[in-house]
Design a protein around this motif. Structure first.
Motif, PDB file in Angstrom:
ATOM      1  N   ASP A 215      46.208  39.296  56.522  1.00 54.43           N
ATOM      2  CA  ASP A 215      46.547  39.395  55.101  1.00 54.43           C
ATOM      3  C   ASP A 215      45.325  39.689  54.230  1.00 54.43           C
ATOM      4  O   ASP A 215      45.382  39.503  53.002  1.00 54.43           O
ATOM      5  N   ALA A 216      44.228  40.144  54.838  1.00 57.76           N
ATOM      6  CA  ALA A 216      43.042  40.497  54.045  1.00 57.76           C
ATOM      7  C   ALA A 216      43.408  41.557  53.014  1.00 57.76           C
ATOM      8  O   ALA A 216      44.160  42.492  53.291  1.00 57.76           O
ATOM      9  N   GLU A 217      42.875  41.419  51.828  1.00 60.69           N
ATOM     10  CA  GLU A 217      43.235  42.291  50.706  1.00 60.69           C
ATOM     11  C   GLU A 217      42.610  43.671  50.837  1.00 60.69           C
ATOM     12  O   GLU A 217      41.439  43.816  51.181  1.00 60.69           O
ATOM     13  N   ASP A 222      39.235  49.470  42.654  1.00 64.86           N
ATOM     14  CA  ASP A 222      39.130  48.083  42.183  1.00 64.86           C
ATOM     15  C   ASP A 222      40.485  47.422  41.900  1.00 64.86           C
ATOM     16  O   ASP A 222      40.553  46.395  41.226  1.00 64.86           O
ATOM     17  N   LYS A 223      41.554  47.987  42.432  1.00 65.25           N
ATOM     18  CA  LYS A 223      42.882  47.392  42.262  1.00 65.25           C
ATOM     19  C   LYS A 223      43.442  46.978  43.614  1.00 65.25           C
ATOM     20  O   LYS A 223      43.256  47.675  44.612  1.00 65.25           O
ATOM     21  N   HIS A 224      44.129  45.845  43.633  1.00 70.87           N
ATOM     22  CA  HIS A 224      44.784  45.383  44.860  1.00 70.87           C
ATOM     23  C   HIS A 224      45.939  46.315  45.189  1.00 70.87           C
ATOM     24  O   HIS A 224      46.850  46.509  44.382  1.00 70.87           O
ATOM     25  N   LEU A 255      39.909  53.196  51.261  1.00 67.27           N
ATOM     26  CA  LEU A 255      40.170  51.863  50.730  1.00 67.27           C
ATOM     27  C   LEU A 255      39.010  50.932  51.042  1.00 67.27           C
ATOM     28  O   LEU A 255      38.126  51.252  51.842  1.00 67.27           O
ATOM     29  N   ALA A 256      39.047  49.774  50.431  1.00 69.03           N
ATOM     30  CA  ALA A 256      38.025  48.757  50.674  1.00 69.03           C
ATOM     31  C   ALA A 256      38.679  47.483  51.193  1.00 69.03           C
ATOM     32  O   ALA A 256      39.737  47.073  50.715  1.00 69.03           O
ATOM     33  N   VAL A 257      38.047  46.888  52.206  1.00 68.91           N
ATOM     34  CA  VAL A 257      38.429  45.575  52.715  1.00 68.91           C
ATOM     35  C   VAL A 257      37.197  44.691  52.564  1.00 68.91           C
ATOM     36  O   VAL A 257      36.288  44.741  53.387  1.00 68.91           O
TER      37      VAL A 257
END
Length: 266
Positions: A215-217, A222-224, A255-257
């Motif tokens: 469940d890592a975002e 900069d938006k979920h 994307l970023a994790v």
């Protein structure tokens, strides 16, 4: 000329037998897939709640005119059995657990014995029941990597009470839109014909040496925009992961994790 050994993998499965003069009709009313199958044919299906949440993904195998075997993920057999018994009422169908040893065989040709196709691993494969098969063993870690690379959802990871079949990409393979009613049909059909899923399952490669938490975002600008559901270290480098990502995010978006980058694999 050498003959390449078959690649084989043992995998845990739960099994439920549905047999009796009303077996076909009852399964037709309870499952998302058309189960009017020829002898020895099999199809993937879903057992759903009334709100179209996935109780269990299944493979339905017809073993005889009134004899079906349901194969599902380990730990789900009792729930499947309970749900089917709950709505049986006067239907003449016996519902009982069965035990089998399941082996995945990676080959194009159908192996001997009781076998049906599985599409979980992104290449031609069959699940063989109770077969004494020799070959090159595929370990659990490699099998999981193949599943993630193929974008195949798994219960407890991609499938839970937050997820609709369309979001997990299951309607094309596990749902018939021409058969009669079944629990969960109305929301499945409404989304299919009148709307769209707000998120979908994607395969990404994360530039990292450690697995992200479940469940890592995921963020974009900069938006979920999503969450990671499964991950495995890739021998080719980095981490392969399955993630739910919102529909409006471009397919080629980076994307970023956390502090790591996630790029689309496909």
């Amino acid at each position: 000329m050498s003959v390449q050994a078959l690649r084989v993998a043992r995998r845990e499965r739960d099994f439920v037998r549905a047999a009796g003069p009303d077996a076909e009709g009852y399964l037709q009313r309870m499952l998302s897939q058309d189960v009017e199958l020829d002898l020895d044919d099999a199809r993937p299906a879903l057992l759903l709640t009334a709100k179209a949440r996935v109780i269990a993904p299944l493979v339905v195998l017809r073993r005889g005119p009134h004899d079906f075997l349901l194969s599902t993920e380990p730990g789900l057999g009792e729930r499947v059995l309970a749900e089917l018994r709950r709505f049986r009422f006067a239907a003449k169908v016996e519902l009982e657990p069965e035990e089998h040893e399941a082996t995945v065989v990676f080959t194009v040709e159908r192996p001997a014995g009781v076998a049906y196709r599985v599409a979980d691993y992104g290449e031609a494969a069959w699940e063989v029941l109770d077969g004494n098969l020799d070959g090159e063993p595929v370990g659990g870690a490699e099998l999981e990597l193949l599943r993630i690379r193929a974008g195949t959802p798994r219960t407890g990871r991609e499938l839970d009470d937050r997820v609709l079949p369309a979001e997990a990409g299951l309607t094309a393979t596990h749902v018939s839109f021409t058969k009669g009613c079944y629990p969960g049909q109305e929301p499945v059909a409404r989304l299919h014909y009148r709307g769209h899923a707000n998120r979908g399952l994607r395969v990404v490669r994360i530039e990292a040496d450690e697995l992200p938490a479940y469940d890592a975002e995921l963020t974009f600008e900069d938006k979920h925009v999503g969450r990671v559901t499964s991950a495995a270290l890739d021998p080719e480098g980095g981490v392969l992961a399955l993630a739910y990502v919102r529909r409006e995010v471009p397919e080629d978006a980076v994307l970023a994790v956390g502090a790591s980058i996630a790029r689309p694999l496909h």
